[in-house]
Design an enzyme around this catalytic site. Structure first.
Site, PDB file in Angstrom:
ATOM      1  N   ARG A 232      44.364   9.846 -21.689  1.00 30.34           N
ATOM      2  CA  ARG A 232      43.111   9.485 -21.648  1.00 30.34           C
ATOM      3  C   ARG A 232      43.364   8.572 -23.535  1.00 30.34           C
ATOM      4  NH1 ARG A 232      42.690  11.257 -17.549  1.00 30.34           N
ATOM      5  NH2 ARG A 232      41.543  12.820 -16.555  1.00 30.34           N
ATOM      6  N   GLU A 261      38.930   0.170 -21.094  1.00 24.74           N
ATOM      7  CA  GLU A 261      39.800  -0.454 -19.388  1.00 24.74           C
ATOM      8  C   GLU A 261      38.488  -1.334 -19.118  1.00 24.74           C
ATOM      9  OE1 GLU A 261      41.574   2.879 -18.378  1.00 24.74           O
ATOM     10  OE2 GLU A 261      42.548   3.534 -19.839  1.00 24.74           O
ATOM     11  N   HIS A 279      46.895   1.262 -17.022  1.00 24.66           N
ATOM     12  CA  HIS A 279      46.865   2.929 -16.341  1.00 24.66           C
ATOM     13  C   HIS A 279      47.286   3.262 -14.846  1.00 24.66           C
ATOM     14  CE1 HIS A 279      42.743   5.334 -16.703  1.00 24.66           C
ATOM     15  NE2 HIS A 279      43.794   6.755 -16.092  1.00 24.66           N
TER      16      HIS A 279
END
Length: 531
Positions: A232, A261, A279
């Site tokens: 994370r 993000e 990601h």
């Protein structure tokens, strides 16, 4: 008789569509197109989404037939779970669909940084043949530190063991015996940082874990250490990492997640020793297929009126007596408070239910308390079904005790646990009045009458004058407004417990100052916001 309608709002694997189309009327819509989505929801009995479709209060309001919302993935940021629960709509996801892909991606990042693969490939494409420029490091016989030994952390550790490494792990909620079963030695975080040649982070994002690896922690690391974060964003302090790279104290980093993000511009991208991906942890065909199949099966179970293993809200419990339902959120919050006060995993955990509701089947209250106990310490969404699984994995012995005798409260729920140290922690709560106001009634034998709020703090200290004023002054200087406070003691001059609720989170610096100024033997802040 017309078939129930399943609305598929984003791309789903053909295998998942096949599972659904045999029994239901499967319709598709572009979930990102709000103007198309809302009318399509009017006839839907179920809707399946990924990350681009927002199922909020507005969407739920125009879907009178909706029985289940399914997220073909792990996160539920785009689903208003409380609003769905209030409308009796089941919410399901696929919590384990991407764990293998996520673990493999962390391994891939580690290898890529260690052998400088992306940089060498880019150089070769530019017509260069500079072998000496991209000398890497071997992994065999090195020490790999795993920060967080949940499901993904375990999978990562198992895969790294094939390289002949020494495995260390930090996770205060995993028993040493459980770690030893997979060939990992549990150590304090500072020891892991000092001894590891490679460090990979596998933690959930909670108030306790944000910024866990910061400037102080990176300064403890071996020179040349390689750090991986595919868990994370925010667990690894990006500014501190950039500074450590600039000073040459860190050998490299592999990053798949970021504080903000999408992230397309970061100072970290300027370093040749950083391998960064957008990601991609769950971005494999297999993970997407698993997620689609998992939620398709859950939707089928839900629409057929059967039990749903991956449900994340109250309706997952099946038939629950109306007298029990108001106590479910209370039990879950008591579980979260218990974990915060215990600061570790219990070896035995008992849920005690006293009063009128003890005449009913209250096993769901035990599940709800367990859900709270593990909500802030594991990376997976915790449900009524997998909460006992988390307890079993950690060797926690469970108990449920009931009694219709409750002399002081109409109903009382207690979460009581014995810790590995032999100490005991207990938290009791009750519902007050026709509005079912949730209150703390007892903490470790101290009588309490405090309404449960999102932000709580607990201080233990020796009874003396002036403490309340000191606490109020420090929090006032920190801009924190106290909503409620109670001080409880067993005898004058003896051990005292202060419980307070605040309108906002209490900064760690303020907590530390309070502890120092009042000579607290124990200080705990609890954030009961979304887990």
């Amino acid at each position: 008789m017309s078939r129930l309608v399943v609305l598929v709002a984003e791309e789903l694997a053909p295998s998942a569509l096949e599972v659904l189309s045999a029994d239901f009327d499967v319709r598709t819509v572009d979930g990102a197109d709000r103007a198309a989505l809302l009318p399509a929801l009017a006839d839907a009995d179920a809707v399946i989404v990924r990350s681009a479709t927002q199922i909020d209060a507005e969407a739920l309001a125009v879907a009178p037939r909706l029985k289940v919302v399914a997220r073909a993935g792990v996160g539920l940021d785009n689903v208003d779970v409380p609003a769905a629960t209030a409308k009796g709509v089941l919410v399901v996801n696929a919590p384990t669909s991407n764990i293998v892909s996520a673990a493999e991606h962390a391994v891939a990042l580690l290898l890529a940084v260690a052998r400088r693969i992306p940089q060498a490939a880019a150089s070769l494409r530019q017509g260069e043949w500079k072998r000496s420029r991209f000398t890497g490091v071997e992994i065999t016989d090195k020490t790999v530190g795993v920060v967080g030994l949940g499901r993904i952390g375990v999978l990562f550790a198992q895969r790294m063991s094939a390289f002949g490494v020494r495995l260390l792990a930090y996770d205060p909620y995993v028993p040493a015996a459980r770690a030893a079963q997979i060939g990992v030695r549990l150590v304090p975080l500072d020891e892991l940082l000092r001894e590891s040649d490679f460090i990979s982070i596998h933690l959930p994002k909670t108030p306790e874990t944000v910024g866990l690896i910061g400037e102080r922690e990176l300064a403890l690391c071996k020179p040349g250490v390689i750090v991986i974060n595919a868990a994370r964003g925010g667990l690894l302090d990006e500014h501190a990492l950039a500074q450590a790279l600039k000073e040459g104290r860190i050998g490299g980093a592999g990053l798949d997640v970021y504080v903000t993000e999408p992230c397309t511009d970061s100072p970290l991208f300027a370093y040749d020793t950083v391998v960064a991906t957008p990601h991609l942890g769950a971005s494999t065909a297999e993970a997407q297929d698993k997620a689609g199949l998992a939620v398709a099966r859950s939707v089928k179970l839900a629409l057929m009126g059967e039990f749903v293993p991956d449900a994340v809200n109250v309706q997952a419990g099946g038939v629950v007596a109306e007298e029990i339902r108001p106590g479910l959120p209370l039990a879950e919050k008591l579980g979260r408070v218990f974990t915060a006060l215990a600061g570790g995993v219990a070896t035995r955990l008992t849920v005690e239910v006293r009063g009128e509701i003890a005449a009913y089947d209250v096993s769901v209250l035990q599940l709800s308390a367990l859900k709270g106990v593990f909500a802030d310490i594991v990376e997976d969404p915790v449900t009524f079904v997998n909460a006992p699984l988390h307890a079993a994995e950690r060797g926690v012995e469970l108990g449920l005790e009931t009694s219709e005798d409750s002399p002081e409260h109409r109903n009382l729920v207690t979460v009581r646990g014995t810790l590995a140290t032999g100490g005991e922690v207990s938290v009791s709560g009750t519902l007050s009045g026709p509005r079912h106001i949730e209150k703390l009634a007892d903490v470790d034998g101290f009588d309490i009458d405090v309404a449960i709020a999102e932000h709580l703090a607990f201080f233990r200290y020796g009874d003396r004058p002036g403490v309340v004023g000191v606490v109020g002054q420090i929090l006032g200087d920190a801009g924190v407004n106290i909503a409620g406070m109670q001080v409880s003691r067993r005898e004058i001059g003896g051990e005292t417990l202060m419980v307070l609720t605040a309108d906002s989170a209490i900064p760690p610096a303020a907590l530390s100052e309070i502890a120092h100024r009042i000579g607290a033997t124990s200080t705990r802040a609890v954030d009961l916001g979304p887990s």
